[in-house]
Design a protein around this motif. Structure first.
Motif, PDB file in Angstrom:
ATOM      1  N   PHE A 255       0.691  -0.826   0.012  1.00 37.92           N
ATOM      2  CA  PHE A 255      -0.234  -0.175  -0.015  1.00 37.92           C
ATOM      3  C   PHE A 255       0.436   1.282  -0.077  1.00 37.92           C
ATOM      4  CE2 PHE A 255      -3.162   3.081   1.366  1.00 37.92           C
ATOM      5  CZ  PHE A 255      -4.616   2.101   1.118  1.00 37.92           C
TER       6      PHE A 255
ATOM      7  N   THR B  81       2.853   1.853  -3.451  1.00 36.10           N
ATOM      8  CA  THR B  81       1.984   2.164  -4.517  1.00 36.10           C
ATOM      9  C   THR B  81       1.330   3.100  -4.401  1.00 36.10           C
ATOM     10  OG1 THR B  81       0.248   0.271  -4.164  1.00 36.10           O
ATOM     11  CG2 THR B  81       1.746  -0.049  -5.462  1.00 36.10           C
ATOM     12  N   TRP B  82       1.222   3.726  -3.067  1.00 32.79           N
ATOM     13  CA  TRP B  82       0.043   4.888  -3.181  1.00 32.79           C
ATOM     14  C   TRP B  82       1.295   6.325  -2.010  1.00 32.79           C
ATOM     15  CZ3 TRP B  82      -2.600   8.650  -5.669  1.00 32.79           C
ATOM     16  CH2 TRP B  82      -4.004   9.082  -4.968  1.00 32.79           C
TER      17      TRP B  82
ATOM     18  N   TRP C 106      -8.321  -0.281   3.868  1.00 34.10           N
ATOM     19  CA  TRP C 106      -8.230  -1.455   2.945  1.00 34.10           C
ATOM     20  C   TRP C 106      -6.574  -1.803   3.151  1.00 34.10           C
ATOM     21  CZ3 TRP C 106     -10.707   0.159  -2.477  1.00 34.10           C
ATOM     22  CH2 TRP C 106     -11.689   0.026  -2.257  1.00 34.10           C
TER      23      TRP C 106
ATOM     24  N   PHE D 152      -6.112   0.710  -4.956  1.00 34.97           N
ATOM     25  CA  PHE D 152      -5.768   1.384  -3.583  1.00 34.97           C
ATOM     26  C   PHE D 152      -6.346   2.538  -3.639  1.00 34.97           C
ATOM     27  CE2 PHE D 152      -2.853  -2.035  -2.118  1.00 34.97           C
ATOM     28  CZ  PHE D 152      -3.872  -3.004  -1.734  1.00 34.97           C
ATOM     29  N   ARG D 153      -5.971   3.793  -4.467  1.00 34.42           N
ATOM     30  CA  ARG D 153      -6.554   4.679  -4.345  1.00 34.42           C
ATOM     31  C   ARG D 153      -8.190   5.171  -4.041  1.00 34.42           C
ATOM     32  NH1 ARG D 153      -3.167   7.370  -9.484  1.00 34.42           N
ATOM     33  NH2 ARG D 153      -1.619   5.265  -8.501  1.00 34.42           N
TER      34      ARG D 153
ATOM     35  N   GLU E 112     -10.605   3.400  -2.456  1.00 33.90           N
ATOM     36  CA  GLU E 112     -10.654   3.661  -1.305  1.00 33.90           C
ATOM     37  C   GLU E 112     -12.019   4.429  -1.407  1.00 33.90           C
ATOM     38  OE1 GLU E 112      -8.231   3.014   1.749  1.00 33.90           O
ATOM     39  OE2 GLU E 112      -9.592   1.937   3.214  1.00 33.90           O
TER      40      GLU E 112
END
Ligand SMILES: [Fe+2]
Lengths: 585, 722
Positions: free
Chosen positions: A568, A571-572, B477, B497-498, B500
């Motif tokens: 997580f 990637t973000w 998440w 993921f973005r 969420e």
């Protein structure tokens, strides 16, 4: 009557609620936003306060802002900041606090502006429980004042004298912190921790940069400092004076740096002691209330109390600018109601967010971690926890409402056995990932305190240091100079922690635990159950006690979770607010 | 010293006071500042730029005597926007021709990259003709704007390119708006608040801005590339005219014009015709809508629908292009897109500057035998499917081949659709479904992409299953065990993921996934999960969170909510969802205000049933009300607040200080909510049993809750007007 207090736009923004004279909610925005030292308008903590107070925005009688934006602008202009630079215009706009409170919080009622140092003074005196007291506030800078001398009677405060920018003990300490290669506004604490390793051999040199003045005054020799450049806080002249280049961040700490830290700490203590003697002479009070960022220097606090003329000392847990919110609200409450703050003396800092066992269970349920619920079996839970601590385990401790202020005081803490000589390094390496010189703090039942420490009064907020008594071997919490930063607890204010201490004592005969904040380096202290699970996992703690649930580390489960967290994070990348450098804007 | 301090302080005190009271002009401030600072140092400067040679995220390094551009960790934060696999750009070999591809996410092959990228396809096709003596360097960057593309062009000269291919124009809205002068902005403002329909002034100014912006772009491009022996190809993008619709928020936005009420009335009527499929009446009404507000897309869309039904593709295309272009008049956020108004200026400039060009809409129409670009070529508004990428790169390759060899080539390639990795295609369609959901697209198109994903690779089911569970769960998440299904799946991590914050408990996407899972017997426990996680029994539940608020990503309200402590609505209706057990009535609590106020009342509606009417006060007021059991349903309930139209044109009294102030005029805030919570009145004694639930809920069957929206709107629309 509901008074909201707000501090914002510099560092550590915060919001609090005084409801009918009682401080019932307070939190720093960083805990919610997860941006360390978040300086923005405390939108989320404002919502938290309304929720805790069970009130709606219509029920707010006043919002008190912790400083006067016009005075502050004057000082900024004085410093030479270009108001017309579009970026600075936005930052310096004296109407910004009101504008943002209207536009972003939607607040329609009256807003009061309370001077920065009055807010500091009030955050201490009005919550001290003293009928009457001398008050000393010391910080970097707010509007103009950097140090004020005041007295408090009943519910009012009278400021008697102030020292103005650029003469500032806080900025002096920050500048040397900067020189020593630590972050301004947070690294000061490290310098204080470093000091006991050094010798005060540079005291004479440092005395060249600060001149004593008459009464409460002192002045800095500005040839050595630069508070406006935005890149560093000192000049080449200071380098020349101290005879060395500044230390590069993260580079090795040499004896020279330790000695500078020690000299600086001694200098600060000497000046503060002298000034507190002066304050005593003009007020004749027995009590002293301290506040402002410099009052977070618990070594100096203890020193003043032990060596100075005052009999009692009060320091609020949020002595920094976050506490300004609390002081501003208190000033406005006292003015409007003519009454005193009912939660004075302040007993607890557990004013932040809390989560029900059900909320915890729901978050936990969908993670790879497995816990055991001890619902209705609290004693058993505490015994199990104590057993693990006695076995040398490092435990994440998440209970009740979060603390207000920079210290973890048993709601969002990491706990461990203070007798274990390896504990300090272990926590430093695996959990804190930080320089290993800093000591951890002990937490001890109030009534047992005097057995172990040279301390004859409660210290619930960990804001002074004292000596560890001889014949007690507590390596994890004792500094090289045999001092410790003690937190005392009692059953009334934190039953869970008090009971855990006695459960631990039952097994070990030692009623003390090592207590440090529940976070990894560079992150704010955990706030929500999810934050706690992430920190537990990333830091690889041995166990986590969260509400009624005990989670033992299971490497497979932790690996799964860490895999996810890493994925997580890689990637973000969330957008961070850019705090820039050290402009004291 | 002290004296100096005091006199200086006196001056700054009075300055600060005057600034606070707005009594000091900038000239005066500037004068005093220079007086103040004449002998002090200049104010803090930002870091100076380094002279290191770079191309985007790559900096020049010497590796084994060769000058390479190497991915630089310094730019780590930008990595996600660039080609993921290319780490080094080697020195050009003299034997090879080098093509540099610049552009936006479309040119990156968004949702397929890094497994499938337009640059690779182009290289592949070019190899056919030039054997191995040609290479394509992929410098496409997500979200890049016009200015940044030019900067990158300039930097990319260091790669000694033989050709630049620029595939851009989807992100140029802001650049166009920036081309408007303040004076023009003021003219626009005046026409807006005048309340006159037609907006002739604005149309003219905006089309001028299109030309101006493109002219500037090409002047710069010419300056950058002058003296170089470079072929240049500009690929003019197309828009998914057939299958990309205005989102809820885009449909709701209106210009402040005195005809707003008439417009709303006409729309309500139109929805009625639409339902009855009375296209003749709809066409008339659509024209009426256009006449009332030429900047709203709805009239054009409806008219296009009628034209399409009549087989008039040409007219339909024009109408749909105009509908798409109305987005330029929304200062608010909207999906990026290519504006047809840019096409002519680009073509003109290409001719004038000897730049080759490819017009994608024509390429696509040819491929579709005159049909309009649709879902077979687009994954969303502008990102291409594998087929779309293939067609665009063939067209580009043909242009380059002709430029270099004069030959009219017709490259023969195996269909990428057939030879592509089905897992990659499946993932891309699943992501497309997610993205369309964020953009507020219809269930039909979202379901199309979900099913396409399933068609390509059945294994996507496990991802869908995990996704729906993650969405329904309260666990973030980042620590949700269901997200483990996505770890190591490079493609899906990229976008997933973005999203969420946008995972609502109720959305077209969840319904589509739920349906597919149900068809595959994987959905039995979803209703129970929903109830367990989101029960409001005994707990006050805040509905002002992204989980329960109904808006899509591109909705203004949500963007505002991030910064603000309250919810601002620019639509006429705000919708929220909550989960009820259907055993007790629900207590709702609302703190709201209506900026400007109105004599009309706002309405609170639950599951289509009116609960209470409240005065449209301009100041916060708090109300509690009971939602009776008879109005609730087990499972997901919809709570909506119907705001009122402002009584006349809005924003009139506020002076405009910048172009962004137009926002408030174009899309005034109709309502604000400071608090909205629901709670079931009594604690449940026991958990609801699963058996009796499944009968009533069937949330994920996709059929039950799907109320007839158009009918609703009509009724409520009428009520609003009365
Ligand atoms: Fe302060």
């Amino acid at each position: 009557m509901n008074i909201i207090g707000i501090s914002a736009f510099y560092h550590d923004s915060a919001c609090c609620l005084i409801k009918d004279g009682a401080l019932i909610a307070a939190a720093q925005e960083e805990r919610f936003s997860r941006l360390k030292n978040d300086p923005g308008l405390p939108v989320k903590s404002f919502k938290h306060c309304l929720k805790e107070g069970k009130i709606s925005i219509n029920d707010v009688d006043r919002i008190a802002f912790y400083e006067n934006p016009v005075k502050k602008l004057s000082r900024q202009l004085w410093c030479g900041y270009n108001y017309l630079d579009p970026e600075l215009t936005k930052k310096m706009d004296p109407r910004r606090p009101e504008k943002e409170i209207r536009d972003k919080l939607g607040y329609e009622g009256k807003i009061e502006f309370v001077d920065h140092h009055l807010s500091h003074a009030a955050s201490s005196f009005l919550f001290s429980g003293y009928e009457s007291s001398a008050i000393l506030t010391v910080d970097g800078v707010g509007e103009w004042a950097t140090t004020t001398y005041a007295t408090g009677e009943q519910n009012s405060i009278r400021i008697m004298e102030e020292v103005c920018f650029p003469d500032s003990l806080g900025l002096l300490y920050s500048a040397i912190t900067n020189y020593l290669g630590f972050n301004v506004n947070s690294g000061e604490y490290k310098v204080m921790g470093l000091a006991p390793y050094g010798k005060p051999v540079y005291l004479d040199l440092l005395l060249k940069v600060i001149k004593p003045g008459t009464n409460g005054q002192f002045s800095l020799n500005m040839d050595y400092f630069d508070f406006t450049s935005g890149t560093r806080m000192f000049t080449e002249k200071l380098e020349a004076l101290l005879g060395n280049k500044p230390r590069k961040k993260e580079s090795e700490l040499l004896a020279f740096h330790l000695d500078i830290a020690k000299s600086l700490q001694v200098l600060l203590q000497d000046v503060l002691l002298e000034k507190s003697k002066y304050l005593h002479s003009i007020t004749g009070k027995e009590n002293l209330c301290l506040a402002g960022g410099v009052a977070l220097n618990c070594v100096a606090n203890g020193y003043i109390l032990r060596n100075g003329p005052f009999k009692r000392l009060f320091v609020p847990p949020a002595a920094n600018d976050a506490g300004g919110a609390q002081g501003a609200a208190a000033v406005v409450y006292c003015q409007l109601s003519g009454k005193k703050i009912s939660t004075s003396p302040l007993k607890t800092t557990y004013l932040g967010a809390s989560f029900s066992d059900k909320e915890i269970e729901i978050v936990l349920k969908n993670t790879s971690l497995k816990g055991v619920s001890y619902q209705g079996r609290r004693e058993e839970l505490l015994n199990e926890t104590a057993k693990r601590l006695a076995d040398g385990k490092v435990i994440g401790w998440f209970q009740g409402r979060a603390e207000f202020g920079p210290r973890a005081l048993g709601s969002r803490s990491i706990l461990a056995d203070p007798r274990n000589p390896e504990m300090r390094d272990r926590i430093n390496q695996m959990v804190k990932k930080r320089e290993s010189f800093r000591p951890f703090a002990p937490v001890i039942p109030e009534e047992k305190c005097a057995i172990y420490f040279e301390l004859d009064h409660p210290s619930p907020f960990m804001l002074e240091t004292c000596s560890v008594k001889p014949f007690h071997d507590l390596p994890a919490i004792t500094h090289v100079d045999n001092s410790a930063r003690v937190q005392t607890v009692n059953r009334r204010d934190n039953a869970m922690l008090a009971d855990l201490l006695s459960a631990f004592e039952k097994i070990t005969d030692c009623p003390i635990l090592l207590n440090t904040s529940f976070n990894v380096r560079g992150e704010p202290i955990v706030n929500s159950p999810a934050d706690a699970l992430i920190c537990f996992s990333v830091a690889n703690l041995d166990a986590l006690v969260i509400g009624d649930t005990l989670i033992d580390r299971n490497q497979f489960q932790i690996d799964e979770l860490n895999k996810l967290i890493n994925c997580f994070d890689s990637t973000w990348v969330p957008v961070r607010t850019d705090r820039g450098v050290y402009t004291f804007i | 010293m002290k004296e100096n301090f005091n006199s200086r302080k006196e001056l700054t005190d009075s300055m600060a006071n005057a600034i606070y009271h707005g009594e000091m002009s900038n000239e005066k401030i500037a004068g005093l500042l220079s007086k103040l600072n004449k002998d002090s140092k200049s104010p803090p400067n930002r870091e100076a730029k380094t002279n290191e040679k770079k191309v985007g995220i790559f900096t020049l390094r010497n590796i084994d005597g060769e000058n390479c551009f190497v991915r630089d960790q310094k730019f780590k934060a930008d990595f996600p926007y660039w080609n993921k696999t290319m780490n080094v750009i080697k020195e050009k070999s003299p034997k090879k021709k080098r093509v540099v591809l610049l552009g936006e996410s479309v040119a990156r092959g968004w949702l397929y990259e890094p497994l499938h990228a337009p640059a690779e396809v182009l290289e592949d096709i070019l190899h056919q003709h030039f054997s191995q003596d040609i290479e394509v360097v992929d410098l496409a960057v997500t979200s890049i704007n016009a200015r940044e593309i030019l900067e990158l062009c300039e930097e990319a000269l260091a790669l000694s390119p033989d050709a630049f291919v620029i595939y851009a124009g989807n992100n140029w809205k802001q650049s166009v708006i920036a081309c408007l002068t303040d004076a023009e902005g003021y003219e626009i403002y005046r026409e807006l608040v005048s309340g006159k329909p037609g907006y002739a002034v604005i149309s003219t100014l905006v089309s001028k801005a299109f030309s101006r912006m493109v002219d500037i772009f090409f002047i710069q491009l010419k300056r950058i590339t002058s003296g170089r022996n470079l072929e240049m190809v500009f690929i003019i993008p197309a828009f998914n005219l057939m299958d990309f619709q205005s989102s809820e928020i885009e449909k709701e936005m209106f210009m402040p014009n005195l005809k707003a009420r008439a417009w709303m009335q006409a729309r309500a009527q139109g929805l009625n015709f639409l339902e009855k499929n009375d296209l003749e009446s709809l066409a008339k009404l659509a024209q009426e809508l256009i006449d009332l507000n030429s900047f709203h897309s709805l009239g054009y869309e409806w008219l296009a629908k009628c034209k399409l039904a009549a087989g008039d593709l040409k007219s339909a295309k024009k109408l749909l292009e105009t509908a798409c272009q109305t987005a330029i008049y929304r200062v608010t956020s909207t999906s990026s897109r290519f504006f047809v108004g840019l096409k002519e200026p680009i073509v003109k400039n290409c001719h004038a500057n000897k730049v080759h060009y490819v017009t994608m809409d024509e390429v696509f129409e040819q491929h579709l035998n005159g049909g309009l670009p649709d879902r077979t070529l687009f994954l969303d508004y502008s990102h291409l499917t594998i087929k779309g990428i293939e067609l665009s790169m063939i067209a580009c390759a043909k242009t380059l081949i002709k430029a270099w060899s004069g030959a009219e080539a017709e490259p023969q390639i195996d269909s990428y659709e057939i030879k592509c990795d089905p897992q990659m295609a499946s993932t891309a369609h699943f992501l497309a479904a997610m993205h369309n959901n964020l953009c507020g697209q219809s269930f039909e198109i979202i379901d199309y992409h979900c099913r396409k994903a399933f068609e390509y690779d059945k294994r996507i089911l496990s991802k869908m299953n995990a996704y729906i569970r993650m969405s329904l769960s309260k666990t973030p998440w980042k620590i949700n065990k269901e997200s483990l299904a996505f770890v190591g799946n490079n493609l899906i991590q990229m976008g997933m993921f973005r999203y969420e914050p946008h995972a609502k408990i109720h959305s077209a996407l969840l319904r589509s996934i739920g349906k597919i899972l149900r068809e595959n017997n994987l959905a039995e426990d979803l209703d129970v999960i929903l109830l367990e996680e989101h029960t409001i029994s005994g707990e006050e539940t805040d509905l002002l969170t992204t989980k329960y608020a109904a808006d899509s990503m591109l909705c203004m309200t949500e963007l505002l909510a991030k910064e603000k402590g309250f919810y601002s609505e620019i639509k006429l209706e705000s919708k929220f969802y909550f989960v009820a057990s259907f055993q007790h009535s629900v207590l709702a609590k609302l703190t709201y205000r209506v900026p400007g106020g109105s004599a009309d009342k706002i309405k609170l509606v639950v599951n289509g049933k009116l609960q209470v009417e409240l005065p449209a006060h301009p100041k916060w007021s708090t109300h509690s009300f009971d939602i009776p059991l008879s109005d609730l349903q087990s499972g997901i309930n919809e709570l909506s607040i119907h705001w009122v139209l402002p009584s006349s044109g809005t924003g009139k009294n506020k002076p405009m200080t910048s172009i962004t102030d137009l926002n408030e005029v174009i899309s005034p805030v109709l309502g604000e909510i400071q608090a909205l919570s629901v709670r079931e009145e009594e604690h449940l004694l026991s958990k609801p049993s699963i058996n009796n639930l499944s009968e009533v809920i069937n949330i994920f069957s996709g059929e039950e809750i799907e109320r007839d929206r158009s009918g609703d709107l009509f009724v409520e629309g009428e009520e609003l007007i009365i």
